[in-house]
Structures are given as structure tokens and as C-alpha cells.
Design an enzyme around this catalytic site. Structure first.
Site, mmCIF file in Angstrom:
data_model
loop_
_atom_site.group_PDB
_atom_site.id
_atom_site.type_symbol
_atom_site.label_atom_id
_atom_site.label_comp_id
_atom_site.label_asym_id
_atom_site.label_seq_id
_atom_site.Cartn_x
_atom_site.Cartn_y
_atom_site.Cartn_z
ATOM 1 N N SER A 48 -0.632 -12.297 16.031
ATOM 2 C CA SER A 48 0.694 -12.481 15.442
ATOM 3 C C SER A 48 1.229 -13.837 15.871
ATOM 4 O O SER A 48 0.831 -14.375 16.910
ATOM 5 C CB SER A 48 1.640 -11.374 15.910
ATOM 6 O OG SER A 48 2.986 -11.693 15.627
ATOM 7 N N TYR A 89 4.983 -6.730 23.205
ATOM 8 C CA TYR A 89 4.218 -6.891 21.969
ATOM 9 C C TYR A 89 3.695 -8.327 21.871
ATOM 10 O O TYR A 89 2.520 -8.549 21.531
ATOM 11 C CB TYR A 89 5.092 -6.567 20.765
ATOM 12 C CG TYR A 89 4.387 -6.736 19.436
ATOM 13 C CD1 TYR A 89 3.553 -5.733 18.944
ATOM 14 C CD2 TYR A 89 4.536 -7.897 18.683
ATOM 15 C CE1 TYR A 89 2.896 -5.876 17.724
ATOM 16 C CE2 TYR A 89 3.881 -8.058 17.473
ATOM 17 C CZ TYR A 89 3.062 -7.047 16.995
ATOM 18 O OH TYR A 89 2.409 -7.208 15.805
ATOM 19 N N GLY A 94 -7.804 0.957 12.973
ATOM 20 C CA GLY A 94 -6.598 1.147 12.184
ATOM 21 C C GLY A 94 -6.862 1.001 10.698
ATOM 22 O O GLY A 94 -5.973 0.596 9.935
ATOM 23 N N ASN A 142 -7.012 3.108 8.439
ATOM 24 C CA ASN A 142 -6.491 4.210 7.621
ATOM 25 C C ASN A 142 -5.208 3.858 6.894
ATOM 26 O O ASN A 142 -4.736 4.618 6.055
ATOM 27 C CB ASN A 142 -6.264 5.449 8.493
ATOM 28 C CG ASN A 142 -5.260 5.183 9.603
ATOM 29 O OD1 ASN A 142 -5.397 4.198 10.329
ATOM 30 N ND2 ASN A 142 -4.271 6.036 9.747
ATOM 31 N N GLY A 175 -5.151 -2.779 7.683
ATOM 32 C CA GLY A 175 -6.471 -2.262 8.025
ATOM 33 C C GLY A 175 -7.129 -1.562 6.847
ATOM 34 O O GLY A 175 -8.331 -1.721 6.595
ATOM 35 N N GLY A 193 -2.132 0.372 5.830
ATOM 36 C CA GLY A 193 -1.670 -0.995 5.897
ATOM 37 C C GLY A 193 -2.749 -2.040 5.713
ATOM 38 O O GLY A 193 -3.651 -1.905 4.875
#
Length: 531
Positions: free
Chosen positions: A136, A162, A8, A10, A14, A12
Site C-alpha cells: 500500500s 496497518y 485472500g 475469495n 484477490g 475483492g
């Protein structure tokens, strides 16, 4: 210079993690689904950091095959791997992964598990190295794991899935830190905080509302954990965005839960099996013959499989099925109604799809198949039903021991036989197994299918241990008779198993339309000699 891989990477957190690693002169790989977004991110990183050693790896964490391909592409570069950041994730999407797992958990956790597991050996050889799981604080809330939820479509309460996905990353951190003890590979989990990212619309709007923290701030704890000398020997910790330790929940300290998640993950990703298939010959002693080859090359098989999975199965013949449903209701034919509902809901069983699929119909006319069938039924072969079976990981299609005799569906004198064709690999972890005749007795009947008449048997455990698996390579098939007592195996191969079952008889047998979803007249197949 160290070699780093950020999932990820690409956007935020990441992206900012990749920027931070690239600023230090490291060789950075960003792994994500979109090549277009990756290209933009790479251009931004190179321009911002003046580091040209930034590359893209295609990775869809919702596909275990994509994960394997990503690892293959990375290994082909013959580079070490010092830092792995498992950052990518989804929050509020619903559905299932390609292999049939719940989408959020399958993407956030299971895809990352397989990626990490396949790269572990390289990271050990590259040590000292570090693994960072982006978790998280929601991981602190679940008190247990409902395993059944993980192999179903996302429920309405997606937040629970999640939270479980992030809890599983935390559990994996603990399990790996113990397994990698004294290996100079550390594993830690990070809670980056509420970040103004694009994971949901609320995260996207948060910066306009003055809420949350920037992606740069969200990447801070990950970067410190990845590159700071202070964390070179620290492992098994859960850290907040200020790199302060978060006390682990009680479940993360339960060794039995850690072990169960590890073992299930190995099973569901197919990481616990040997690659070489055992060779088993079925000589007809138990009413099963094979394996026999369709004599198709690997490209032909690949094209057939892709066509069925991507073109045939997702496009149900709704008009025909609805028409048949209407007729079945008028005729009060509960068997056909039930069959249609099963296909619509479960999406693992697809009846009589050769009618709307030239590629399946062509398989039914395969020369090697027809020659073998004619040895048992003669020149004129009556195909009265076809079934496409899709067995997803962790699923078991028909758990009951039974015989495919169909006394309520066939009438008249004549032989019958069934052809089971493996379109993908069938093995002892995903196919079906049968009881040898030498162990068959008058077993008690557990129940009888009221529509087809098939009986389901109660087989003692000591007899079940004698069961023989059916093992086939793609493009091989077996023939079996009504006498074979068998059941499907829970798929623990980590891959989707696709197979085609053809039900055949002789012209003197009448087929009764009582248990079908797309009834049609039987199809006459003729051997090559007859044609």
C-alpha cells in the site's frame, strides 16, 4: 499452464487476480479462512473462466500453525509453484494473533512471511517463478519500526500498524530480491490503489459514492507483474496500479533494518531452529530431576492442550476471582490484588485452574507424576498451588533470575518441591534455563518480591553463559527444589508454549493465603500405593 497460489483469493482484488490467472488456463489455488466463501468463489471462477483447475487451501494468516498446515497440504499435491500472490489482509481489526502478535501486523506481514519462506525452496525448483506482495502507499509513511508494538494487542491507532505491516512487506520484497538474485525467482510489491473492496465499510461504500477503483482495476497491476514477459527478470520494485515504479522510502534502503526484520521474522516464526530436540538428563545435582514421562499418547496430549487453550483459559472464573478481589481489598491483601490484576491483564499466567478443569485435575493425579513426587515428599502430597503458563512468541514471562522458595507463603517444617510439566514442546528457545550449582555464589540481590518473599538476583554475564536450558518433549516433566536459580527464556520458537507448574509440600507445612487469586484449601494428592 502454471501453478498459482493467491491468498485472500475469495473476494475483492484477490478474487479478480485469481480470475485473471484462471482465464489464462493456469492451475489456481485460493487460500483463505472460510471454506464457504471459497466454495462460492471457486464456483464463480470456474463458471466465468471455464477453467476447472481451481482449488481451495484453508489458510488463517493469524495462526502460524495454520500457515504451516496450508503449506503441508499444498506440498502433498506434488505440484510446482510458479506464482505466489500475497494479497490477503485486514485493516481495522484489533487484538492479537493465535501466537500473541499484534493482529494487523501478524496477519498482513508475519503470516505471509512464513508462507513465503516455507514455499521458497519449491519456487526455486519451479523457476522461473514470481512472488508478488500486495502492499500500500501507506507503507511510505512510517520512518521506523517500534518492535515492541508488534508483540502487543492492537493500539487505538491501528492505522499506524496497518502502515507498518505494509512497510514490512515492502522491506521483505527488498530483502528477498537480494537473497534470490540470479535464482530466476523475482519479488515485487504492488500498490493497487483505493479499491472498492470489503476490507472496511468505507471501501464497501466507496462504489456508491463514486470513489476508488473496481477490484478488476485493482488486480490489473498484480496480474501484469505476475504474467507479463516484461517482468520476468525485474525484481525488487514497488509499482502502482498503472505499473509505474514508486520510489522506495529511505527505510526500505537501510540494509540494517532489512536484516533485523529478516532475523526477527525467522525467530518469531521458528524458522531458524533444528527440529531434533537435544536429549538432556537432569540427575538432581543442581536440584532438578528428569525428564520423566507422564506416559500419555500423542492424542491424549493433543486433547489436553486443545482443551486448556480453547476451553479453560479463555473462560476465566470471573465470579470467583471478583469475590476474591473483594475479599482481598477488605483484608488489605495487596499481593492477592496484584495477582488477580496480572492474570486479567497479561493473560499468560493462570493460577489454580485445576479447580474448574477436570482435565487439569486429572493431570495432577497422573500415576507417573505421583510416583516420582512421592520419592521426594512421601505418600501424602499437598498441592498448595497450580499455575498454567502460556508463553507466546517474542514474550518472556519472568526475566529475572530467582528461586521459588516463597518464604512468606509457607510456614512450618517440611519439604517442598515443584513439578514443571511440558504440555507442548519445551526447548532452548521457549522454556527456562538454570544456573548449575558449581557456578552459584553469593550473588547480589536485585530486588525482593514484597508479597512472596522471593529474591531476584543480579547474575554476571559470564555466569549467565553457563546456564543450562530445560528441554522437554510434550508430556514430560521435571521436578526441582527451592535451590534452583532459574529464569524464563524469551520465546523464539514461533509457537505457543503451554506448561503446568505444580507447587507441592508435606502435611506439616502451613500455607498462608497472602499471594493468590483464587484461594482454596490445599489439595491432598496420594500416590497409587497409598490409594
Amino acid at each position: 499452464m502454471q501453478v498459482c497460489l493467491v491468498t485472500g483469493g475469495n473476494s475483492g482484488v484477490g478474487l479478480m487476480t485469481a480470475v485473471g490467472l484462471a482465464k489464462l488456463g493456469n492451475h489456481v489455488f485460493i487460500a483463505c479462512r472460510s471454506a464457504t466463501k471459497a466454495a462460492k468463489a471457486i464456483e464463480y471462477i470456474r463458471r466465468t473462466t471455464l477453467n476447472q483447475n481451481v482449488e481451495f487451501l484453508p489458510l488463517d494468516l493469524a495462526s502460524l500453525d495454520s500457515v504451516r498446515n496450508c503449506v503441508t497440504l499444498f506440498n502433498e499435491k506434488n505440484l510446482p509453484l510458479h506464482i505466489l500472490v500475497n494479497n490477503a489482509g485486514i485493516f481495522n481489526r484489533r487484538g492479537t494473533t493465535k501466537e500473541g502478535f499484534e493482529l494487523i501486523w501478524g496477519t498482513n506481514y508475519l503470516g505471509h512471511f512464513l508462507l513465503t519462506y516455507l514455499l521458497l525452496e519449491k519456487m526455486q525448483k519451479s523457476a522461473p517463478s514470481r512472488i508478488i506482495m500486495v502492499s500500500s502507499d501507506l507503507a511510505l509513511y512510517p520512518s521506523g519500526i517500534d518492535w515492541d508494538l508488534l508483540v502487543k494487542r492492537t493500539p487505538l491507532n491501528f492505522i499506524n500498524l496497518y502502515a507498518i505491516s505494509k512497510l514490512c512487506l515492502l522491506l521483505l520484497t527488498q530483502e528477498l530480491s537480494q537473497r534470490l538474485n540470479n535464482s530466476q525467482v523475482t519479488v515485487n510489491a504492488i500498490h493497487p490503489g483505493f479499491v472498492q473492496s470489503n476490507i472496511t465499510i468505507w471501501h464497501q461504500l466507496s462504489k456508491y459514492l463514486g470513489l476508488g477503483i473496481s477490484p478488476e482495476a485493482g488486480a490489473y497491476s498484480t496480474l501484469v507483474c505476475a504474467i507479463s514477459p516484461d517482468y520476468q527478470s525485474i525484481s525488487g520494485k514497488f509499482l502502482d496500479r498503472h505499473n509505474k515504479e514508486i520510489p522506495l522510502p529511505k527505510i526500505a534502503q537501510d540494509k540494517e533494518i532489512l536484516q533485523e526484520l529478516w532475523e526477527r521474522s525467522l525467530l518469531w516464526t521458528g524458522c531458524n531452529q533444528q527440529q531434533n530436540l537435544p536429549k538432556i538428563n537432569y540427575d538432581g545435582t543442581d536440584g532438578i530431576w528428569g525428564p520423566i514421562s507422564l506416559n500419555l499418547n500423542s492424542k491424549e496430549l493433543s486433547d489436553i492442550t486443545k482443551n486448556i487453550l480453547n476451553e479453560v483459559l479463555p473462560k476465566l472464573p470471573k465470579r470467583v476471582m471478583l469475590t476474591q478481589l473483594f475479599l482481598a481489598l477488605i483484608k488489605f491483601n495487596p499481593g492477592s490484588v496484584w495477582m488477580i490484576i496480572v492474570q486479567l491483564l497479561k493473560k499468560s499466567f493462570h493460577m489454580e485452574r485445576h479447580l474448574d478443569s477436570p482435565i487439569i485435575l486429572n493431570l495432577c493425579h497422573n500415576k507417573s507424576l505421583l510416583e516420582k513426587l512421592s520419592e521426594h515428599l512421601g505418600e501424602n502430597l499437598v498441592l498448595w498451588r497450580s499455575e498454567v503458563w502460556v508463553n507466546y512468541p517474542a514474550q518472556q514471562l519472568i526475566p529475572f533470575w530467582h528461586q521459588d522458595s516463597y518464604p512468606k507463603l509457607l510456614k512450618g517444617d517440611g519439604k517442598t518441591i515443584h513439578a514443571y510439566i511440558a504440555l507442548t514442546e519445551v526447548n532452548e528457545h521457549n522454556g527456562f534455563e538454570y544456573i548449575p550449582n558449581s557456578y552459584l555464589k553469593n550473588f547480589p540481590i536485585k530486588l525482593t518480591d514484597p508479597f512472596s518473599g522471593n529474591q531476584f538476583f543480579d547474575i554476571p554475564d559470564e555466569v549467565v553463559k553457563k546456564a543450562i536450558p530445560v528441554v522437554l518433549r510434550p508430556g514430560e516433566f521435571v521436578l526441582f527444589t527451592d535451590n534452583l536459580v532459574h529464569r524464563s527464556i524469551r520465546n523464539q520458537s514461533g509457537k505457543v508454549r503451554l506448561s503446568l507448574t505444580l507447587r507441592l509440600t508435606q502435611p506439616g507445612v502451613e500455607i498462608l493465603p497472602r499471594y493468590t487469586s483464587n484461594y482454596h484449601k490445599p489439595l491432598i494428592l496420594q500416590s497409587q500405593n497409598k490409594r
